[in-house]
Write an enzyme that holds these catalytic residues in place. Structure first.
Site, mmCIF file in Angstrom:
data_model
loop_
_atom_site.group_PDB
_atom_site.id
_atom_site.type_symbol
_atom_site.label_atom_id
_atom_site.label_comp_id
_atom_site.label_asym_id
_atom_site.label_seq_id
_atom_site.Cartn_x
_atom_site.Cartn_y
_atom_site.Cartn_z
ATOM 1 N N TYR A 1 0.857 -1.189 0.000
ATOM 2 C CA TYR A 1 0.000 0.000 0.000
ATOM 3 C C TYR A 1 0.894 1.239 0.000
ATOM 4 O O TYR A 1 1.891 1.285 0.738
ATOM 5 C CB TYR A 1 -0.877 0.018 1.258
ATOM 6 C CG TYR A 1 -1.645 1.310 1.433
ATOM 7 C CD1 TYR A 1 -2.949 1.435 0.969
ATOM 8 C CD2 TYR A 1 -1.047 2.423 2.031
ATOM 9 C CE1 TYR A 1 -3.639 2.635 1.101
ATOM 10 C CE2 TYR A 1 -1.733 3.627 2.163
ATOM 11 C CZ TYR A 1 -3.033 3.722 1.699
ATOM 12 O OH TYR A 1 -3.718 4.916 1.829
ATOM 13 N N GLU B 1 -3.287 7.353 -4.112
ATOM 14 C CA GLU B 1 -3.192 6.100 -3.359
ATOM 15 C C GLU B 1 -3.046 4.937 -4.336
ATOM 16 O O GLU B 1 -3.766 4.879 -5.330
ATOM 17 C CB GLU B 1 -4.453 5.917 -2.510
ATOM 18 C CG GLU B 1 -4.436 4.682 -1.640
ATOM 19 C CD GLU B 1 -5.786 4.455 -0.955
ATOM 20 O OE1 GLU B 1 -5.954 4.890 0.198
ATOM 21 O OE2 GLU B 1 -6.670 3.843 -1.570
#
Ligand code: GDP
Ligand code: MN
Length: 381
Positions: free
Chosen positions: A101, A189
């Site tokens: 992530y 993101e």
């Protein structure tokens, strides 16, 4: 402005971030055509602006055209958390060794950019933050200094990514930082950021929110707008140049100035009501602006009462009152209006409104009184 995954990936690609080759499709046939172009196996992905598409059945691998047909047919029209899928992204499927992530956003309290990186990717980051907060490596980046390659490498080490991903991840993270800053995003993101068995690091998903305040210097953003999901009320307000946010309640709100509009939303909630919107008419509350504002709110079927809260400063009370009276002549309202008019020339304004007062146009001396009356009227209807 929130981008769809496919738009986010186009955006990433401009900054040199590796993404998989693919294309959009609005029909099953188009999906097959895109799959042929990308090369099998492919992944068929729902384009909706909500997380957890994978779990909801909106992300499927397909080995051949028949499987693309099957999955594209199932995913188009699928309802994912209230978002109906109208568009697909079909890309060449990647082999995944590990899922990470990575994100950048602004940490207002620190007055710095915040980067988050975790070896636990692929799942929702809120979940990781709740159950295993130490698995997220955070860095603050001073906007003046920027993110150096050395710092990015240290960050990757702190997040305990696979050593094989070290160079590739640091490279993508520095590009992601540039994309976030130079691209005027509020949020970027990548989840998952993957390491392939061949040791390549690659963005498999993209979530990008662009800063609308920077739109004036990005004519290229126009291409992202066509497929934007706008609440019809938002679209109408934007066309009329109003600062508007749609909410779910029954009291329509018009105020001058964002601060007053927010306070009005709060006061309506405080007296037990639910705001239908936030609408700031700004400084020039003339007849055109008032008519436009009333028109937008009038189109919201949930609205049962309208609360106009004006505190005159540069905007003068009599101008606002004239604006409302003229607007009432133009817009046929479905709901009663409660108005609180105070500040510069409020007396004159109230005198102008006086002959027009009725059970459809009610004047109240204070914000709290006006909110109570509007909430009571909304509850009665
Ligand atoms: P989200 O669930 O809405 O965040 O959608 P993602 O784009 O993140 O996809 C969800 C999951 O599908 C990922 O975490 C991967 O595990 C899987 N996935 C997506 N693309 C591929 C791919 O190209 N190959 C493989 N093997 N899995 C994929
Ligand atoms: Mn994802």
């Amino acid at each position: 402005m929130d981008l769809f995954e496919y738009q986010g990936k186009q955006y990433f690609a401009r900054f040199g971030i590796a993404v998989s080759p693919g294309g959009v499709a609005d029909t099953v046939d188009e999906a097959v055509a895109q799959a042929e172009r990308a090369g099998y196996p492919v992944v068929v992905k729902a384009q909706v602006q909500v997380g957890g598409r994978g779990k909801a059945g909106g992300v499927k691998l397909a080995a051949d055209a028949d499987e693309v047909r099957l999955h594209a047919g199932n995913i188009l029209g699928l309802d994912i958390k209230g978002h109906v899928v109208r568009r697909l992204w079909v890309e060449h499927a990647s082999d995944i060794a590990e899922e990470y992530y990575a994100s950048f956003t602004l940490d207002r309290s620190a007055k710095q950019h915040l980067g988050m990186l975790s070896a636990k990717g692929g799942v929702e980051i809120e979940q990781v933050a709740a159950t295993d907060p130490d698995a997220i490596a955070r860095i603050h980046v001073d906007p003046v200094d920027g993110l150096s390659r050395e710092r990015a490498l240290e960050w990757v080490d702190a997040a305990n990514l696979n050593p094989k991903a070290r160079e590739g991840a640091a490279d993508i993270l520095t590009k992601l930082y540039r994309c976030y800053v130079d691209g005027d995003a509020d949020l970027v993101e990548i989840n998952p950021l993957i390491l392939t068995p061949e040791g390549k690091v690659h963005a498999l998903d993209a979530k990008v929110t662009l800063d609308d305040n920077a739109a004036f210097r990005h004519p290229e953003w126009d291409e992202f707008r066509g497929f934007e999901v706008l609440d019809p009320r938002d679209a109408m307000a934007r066309e009329r140049g109003l600062q508007y946010v749609g909410l779910d309640g029954t009291v329509g709100i018009i105020a001058n100035g964002a601060g007053l509009a927010m306070s009005t939303v709060d006061v309506v909630s405080q007296v037990g009501g639910s705001p239908a919107n936030f609408l700031d008419v700004g400084g020039g509350a003339n007849a055109d602006v008032m008519a436009a504002a009333l028109d937008v709110i009038n189109h919201d079927e949930k609205v049962k009462a309208i609360l106009i809260n004006i505190f005159g400063g540069i905007t003068r009370g009599e101008e606002v009152a004239n604006g409302i009276v003229q607007a009432l002549g133009r817009v046929r309202l479905n709901s009663p209006i409660v108005i609180r008019l105070d500040g510069t020339n409020a007396e004159e304004g109230r005198a102008i409104l006086a002959p027009h007062l009725s059970d459809q146009l009610i004047s109240r001396p204070t914000m709290l009184d006006a909110a109570r009356t509007a909430v009571e009227l909304a509850g009665r209807r």
